[in-house]
Write a protein that holds these residues in place. Structure first.
Motif, PDB file in Angstrom:
ATOM      1  N   VAL A 152      19.367   1.689   4.907  1.00  0.00           N
ATOM      2  CA  VAL A 152      19.964   2.964   4.496  1.00  0.00           C
ATOM      3  C   VAL A 152      19.224   3.455   3.262  1.00  0.00           C
ATOM      4  N   MET A 153      18.714   4.672   3.331  1.00  0.00           N
ATOM      5  CA  MET A 153      17.924   5.180   2.204  1.00  0.00           C
ATOM      6  C   MET A 153      18.813   5.447   0.989  1.00  0.00           C
ATOM      7  N   TYR A 154      18.268   5.222  -0.200  1.00  0.00           N
ATOM      8  CA  TYR A 154      19.017   5.393  -1.447  1.00  0.00           C
ATOM      9  C   TYR A 154      19.234   6.895  -1.685  1.00  0.00           C
ATOM     10  N   ALA A 155      18.151   7.663  -1.623  1.00  0.00           N
ATOM     11  CA  ALA A 155      18.258   9.120  -1.811  1.00  0.00           C
ATOM     12  C   ALA A 155      17.347   9.814  -0.818  1.00  0.00           C
ATOM     13  N   ASN A 156      17.833  10.906  -0.282  1.00  0.00           N
ATOM     14  CA  ASN A 156      17.081  11.617   0.749  1.00  0.00           C
ATOM     15  C   ASN A 156      16.044  12.573   0.167  1.00  0.00           C
ATOM     16  N   ASN A 157      14.868  12.579   0.767  1.00  0.00           N
ATOM     17  CA  ASN A 157      13.774  13.406   0.268  1.00  0.00           C
ATOM     18  C   ASN A 157      13.956  14.890   0.560  1.00  0.00           C
ATOM     19  N   GLU A 158      14.650  15.245   1.637  1.00  0.00           N
ATOM     20  CA  GLU A 158      14.759  16.664   2.003  1.00  0.00           C
ATOM     21  C   GLU A 158      15.956  17.357   1.380  1.00  0.00           C
ATOM     22  N   ALA A 197       9.618   1.018  -2.839  1.00  0.00           N
ATOM     23  CA  ALA A 197       9.280   2.064  -3.807  1.00  0.00           C
ATOM     24  C   ALA A 197       7.790   2.387  -3.696  1.00  0.00           C
ATOM     25  N   SER A 198       7.427   3.583  -4.125  1.00  0.00           N
ATOM     26  CA  SER A 198       6.047   4.051  -4.019  1.00  0.00           C
ATOM     27  C   SER A 198       5.621   4.710  -5.322  1.00  0.00           C
ATOM     28  N   ALA A 199       4.494   4.265  -5.887  1.00  0.00           N
ATOM     29  CA  ALA A 199       4.093   4.705  -7.227  1.00  0.00           C
ATOM     30  C   ALA A 199       3.852   6.215  -7.326  1.00  0.00           C
ATOM     31  N   HIS A 200       3.314   6.827  -6.259  1.00  0.00           N
ATOM     32  CA  HIS A 200       2.923   8.240  -6.421  1.00  0.00           C
ATOM     33  C   HIS A 200       4.130   9.177  -6.498  1.00  0.00           C
ATOM     34  N   LYS A 201       5.331   8.663  -6.252  1.00  0.00           N
ATOM     35  CA  LYS A 201       6.519   9.483  -6.398  1.00  0.00           C
ATOM     36  C   LYS A 201       7.068   9.404  -7.829  1.00  0.00           C
ATOM     37  N   PHE A 202       6.512   8.471  -8.631  1.00  0.00           N
ATOM     38  CA  PHE A 202       6.956   8.417 -10.043  1.00  0.00           C
ATOM     39  C   PHE A 202       5.768   8.365 -11.010  1.00  0.00           C
ATOM     40  N   GLU A 218      16.800   9.240   7.763  1.00  0.00           N
ATOM     41  CA  GLU A 218      15.805   8.415   7.063  1.00  0.00           C
ATOM     42  C   GLU A 218      14.425   9.079   7.097  1.00  0.00           C
ATOM     43  N   HIS A 219      13.598   8.720   6.159  1.00  0.00           N
ATOM     44  CA  HIS A 219      12.181   9.081   6.218  1.00  0.00           C
ATOM     45  C   HIS A 219      11.602   8.475   7.500  1.00  0.00           C
ATOM     46  N   LYS A 220      10.590   9.130   8.046  1.00  0.00           N
ATOM     47  CA  LYS A 220      10.037   8.640   9.309  1.00  0.00           C
ATOM     48  C   LYS A 220       9.428   7.238   9.185  1.00  0.00           C
ATOM     49  N   THR A 274      16.953  -0.944   1.485  1.00  0.00           N
ATOM     50  CA  THR A 274      17.057   0.463   1.119  1.00  0.00           C
ATOM     51  C   THR A 274      15.684   1.032   0.787  1.00  0.00           C
ATOM     52  N   ASP A 275      15.418   2.234   1.320  1.00  0.00           N
ATOM     53  CA  ASP A 275      14.230   2.991   0.970  1.00  0.00           C
ATOM     54  C   ASP A 275      14.575   3.733  -0.327  1.00  0.00           C
ATOM     55  N   ALA A 276      14.057   3.223  -1.444  1.00  0.00           N
ATOM     56  CA  ALA A 276      14.361   3.811  -2.754  1.00  0.00           C
ATOM     57  C   ALA A 276      13.202   4.646  -3.265  1.00  0.00           C
ATOM     58  N   VAL A 277      12.381   5.148  -2.343  1.00  0.00           N
ATOM     59  CA  VAL A 277      11.166   5.858  -2.768  1.00  0.00           C
ATOM     60  C   VAL A 277      11.505   7.098  -3.593  1.00  0.00           C
ATOM     61  N   GLN A 278      12.516   7.864  -3.175  1.00  0.00           N
ATOM     62  CA  GLN A 278      12.900   9.046  -3.962  1.00  0.00           C
ATOM     63  C   GLN A 278      13.757   8.673  -5.165  1.00  0.00           C
ATOM     64  N   ALA A 279      14.436   7.560  -5.091  1.00  0.00           N
ATOM     65  CA  ALA A 279      15.347   7.167  -6.178  1.00  0.00           C
ATOM     66  C   ALA A 279      14.599   6.606  -7.385  1.00  0.00           C
ATOM     67  N   GLY A 308       0.810  -1.219   0.000  1.00  0.00           N
ATOM     68  CA  GLY A 308       0.000   0.000   0.000  1.00  0.00           C
ATOM     69  C   GLY A 308       0.841   1.267   0.000  1.00  0.00           C
ATOM     70  N   GLY A 309       2.062   1.220  -0.514  1.00  0.00           N
ATOM     71  CA  GLY A 309       2.865   2.443  -0.649  1.00  0.00           C
ATOM     72  C   GLY A 309       4.218   2.346   0.030  1.00  0.00           C
ATOM     73  N   GLY A 310       4.926   3.463   0.017  1.00  0.00           N
ATOM     74  CA  GLY A 310       6.296   3.504   0.532  1.00  0.00           C
ATOM     75  C   GLY A 310       6.372   3.247   2.027  1.00  0.00           C
ATOM     76  N   THR A 311       5.469   3.848   2.772  1.00  0.00           N
ATOM     77  CA  THR A 311       5.479   3.680   4.225  1.00  0.00           C
ATOM     78  C   THR A 311       5.267   2.217   4.597  1.00  0.00           C
ATOM     79  N   GLU A 312       4.326   1.583   3.916  1.00  0.00           N
ATOM     80  CA  GLU A 312       4.075   0.173   4.216  1.00  0.00           C
ATOM     81  C   GLU A 312       5.268  -0.695   3.823  1.00  0.00           C
ATOM     82  N   SER A 313       5.867  -0.419   2.669  1.00  0.00           N
ATOM     83  CA  SER A 313       7.032  -1.203   2.245  1.00  0.00           C
ATOM     84  C   SER A 313       8.159  -1.074   3.263  1.00  0.00           C
ATOM     85  N   ASP A 314       8.396   0.152   3.729  1.00  0.00           N
ATOM     86  CA  ASP A 314       9.450   0.379   4.719  1.00  0.00           C
ATOM     87  C   ASP A 314       9.168  -0.378   6.016  1.00  0.00           C
ATOM     88  N   ASN A 315       7.925  -0.275   6.472  1.00  0.00           N
ATOM     89  CA  ASN A 315       7.540  -1.004   7.684  1.00  0.00           C
ATOM     90  C   ASN A 315       7.741  -2.506   7.514  1.00  0.00           C
TER      91      ASN A 315
HETATM   92  C1  LIG Z   1       7.338   9.664   0.272  1.00  0.00           C
HETATM   93  C2  LIG Z   1       8.375   8.841   0.940  1.00  0.00           C
HETATM   94  C3  LIG Z   1       8.023   7.707   1.697  1.00  0.00           C
HETATM   95  C4  LIG Z   1       6.592   7.331   1.988  1.00  0.00           C
HETATM   96  O1  LIG Z   1       5.924   6.869   0.851  1.00  0.00           O
HETATM   97  P1  LIG Z   1       4.322   6.875   0.839  1.00  0.00           P
HETATM   98  O2  LIG Z   1       3.960   6.104  -0.384  1.00  0.00           O
HETATM   99  O3  LIG Z   1       3.903   8.306   0.759  1.00  0.00           O
HETATM  100  O4  LIG Z   1       3.866   6.193   2.086  1.00  0.00           O
HETATM  101  C5  LIG Z   1       9.042   6.948   2.237  1.00  0.00           C
HETATM  102  N1  LIG Z   1      10.326   7.265   2.046  1.00  0.00           N
HETATM  103  C6  LIG Z   1      10.700   8.345   1.321  1.00  0.00           C
HETATM  104  C7  LIG Z   1      12.144   8.631   1.128  1.00  0.00           C
HETATM  105  C8  LIG Z   1       9.738   9.166   0.748  1.00  0.00           C
HETATM  106  O5  LIG Z   1      10.113  10.235   0.057  1.00  0.00           O
END
Ligand SMILES: *Cc1c(COP(=O)(O)O)cnc(C)c1O
Length: 393
Positions: free
Chosen positions: A154-160, A206-211, A104-106, A183-188, A72-79
């Motif tokens: 370790v996150m691949y790329a930082n969101n901030e 990875a999370s679809a709404h970021k790409f 890291e992302h929260k 690795t949290d590759a959501v931004q990558a 269900g998205g990046g947060t769920e994948s990370d968890n």
């Molecule tokens: C957006 C983001 C998430 C969370 O992804 P969601 O799909 O919004 O839950 C996790 N990690 C990083 C680095 C993000 O930028």
């Protein structure tokens, strides 16, 4: 205001769904609505789409289809990754230390803290330097022979701040030691290579709404043979690794957009890098007391982030919004509460300085004309704010 006239420079927060993905999703809402687990033809039709999407995603990242778990998205994948890998490895070996970064992302950070506070794990936050890059020596020291480590994330790329970590190098070391590496590759995703073999990762989020896909859907790559304890239990979907009826339309949309962004990645990155560098160069030149946060080179091609002295982010973002520019201070959840970012804090930025954080994250819609407009507008807004309101902590 019509959304069309908005200059959208907040692609790190989310992206619009691209037309091709929308079109691909549409039939799976109304026509091919079956449950992918059903035996009958209506269900089999959805099941076939799900299998095809899984193959597409797997091929794009160099994985096998059974190594892809839709979520269900990046947060769920990370968890799922951090909890699931840590719990499974501790159960098998007794290892109970979690290694991750303070930037890291929260979704990762709070999960690791929850495992520490409520599940008896120990947590090592590996320091980063002033550019937001991991201190490799500290990581290697903390990793040791790996026998006490339950998971490294370790996150691949930082969101901030856009910093890109040396994932392949960390992955190679973890693999040598037999320590699970996520690795949290959501931004990558869509900007950097997701070749899971070259990256030596055991798990990748990875999370679809970021790409340019829909919100609320993502995937977790899970290397074959790496034990994981499922965090969402119930039915046997996703090979027992993530229960719940699959979100067929969104998964179809995810696969469609990932295929497109991967195909366009190099050309689009080249275009974005030029715009990004114009923004960075232009703002450093035209506004006094501005500095770049994150690395100059080892950063996302679409990402520009700054600290602007004597300016509070909120006022700046409101000023930009009035001028038709959608931007961010760095983290999507920081509006309202003026708390300095945990990322900037870990990079050694003072709380006062951190209040002036601005992130401009570019994407498919942005043009050189839009960049020129922002370069013309931001100095005026900055001057206005500096001339009126004193900054208070
Ligand atoms: C957006 C983001 C998430 C969370 O992804 P969601 O799909 O919004 O839950 C996790 N990690 C990083 C680095 C993000 O930028």
């Amino acid at each position: 205001m019509q959304t069309k006239s908005v200059i959208y420079m907040d692609h790190s927060a989310t992206t619009p769904v691209r037309e091709e993905a929308l079109a691909a999703m549409h039939p799976y809402f109304a026509d091919f609505y079956g449950n992918p687990s059903s035996i009958h033809a209506v269900g089999r039709r959805a099941g076939a789409a799900l299998s095809q999407a899984r193959r597409t995603v797997a091929d794009l990242i160099g994985a096998a289809p059974r190594e892809i778990v839709f979520t269900g998205g990046g947060t769920e994948s990370d968890n799922a990754a951090v909890r699931g890998l840590a719990l499974a490895r501790r159960a098998a070996t007794g290892a109970n230390r979690i290694l991750t970064l303070p930037i890291e992302h929260k979704a990762v950070l709070h999960t690791a803290q929850d495992l520490r506070d409520h599940f008896g794990f120990e947590l090592d936050l590996i320091p980063v330097d002033s550019e937001g890059l991991v201190e490799m020596d500290a990581l290697l020291t903390s990793l040791g022979d790996g026998s006490h480590v339950a998971v490294v994330s370790v996150m691949y790329a930082n969101n901030e701040v856009g910093s890109i970590q040396p994932i392949a190098e960390i992955g190679a070391r973890c693999r040598e030691l037999g320590v699970p590496f996520h690795t949290d590759a959501v931004q990558a995703a869509g900007k950097l290579s997701l070749d899971v073999k070259a990256l030596h990762v055991d798990a990748l989020s990875a999370s679809a709404h970021k790409f340019y896909g829909p919100k609320g859907v993502g995937f977790l790559y899970l290397r074959s043979g790496v034990p994981i304890q499922p965090t969402i239990t119930g039915g046997s979907q996703e090979d027992g690794r993530r229960a719940g009826t699959e979100n067929t339309p969104s998964i179809v949309g995810l696969a469609k957009t990932l295929a497109l962004v991967e195909e366009e990645r190099e050309a689009e990155n080249k275009r974005l890098r030029i715009l990004r560098d114009q923004l960075i160069g232009g703002l450093l030149e035209s506004i006094e007391g501005v500095r770049l946060t994150g690395p100059r080179e080892q950063r996302l091609p679409n990402h520009a982030s700054f600290l602007i002295e004597g300016v509070e982010a909120e006022g700046m973002l409101i000023g930009l919004d009035l001028a038709g520019v959608a931007a961010s201070s760095g983290s999507a959840c920081s509006s309202g509460a003026q708390r300095p970012s945990h990322v900037l804090e870990a990079m050694g930025v003072s709380p006062r300085e951190a209040l002036g954080a601005l992130r401009l994250s570019l994407g498919r819609s942005n043009t050189p004309e839009e960049v020129a407009y922002v370069l013309k507008t931001l100095p005026r807004i900055t001057a206005q704010i500096r001339g009126s309101a004193p900054v208070r902590l």
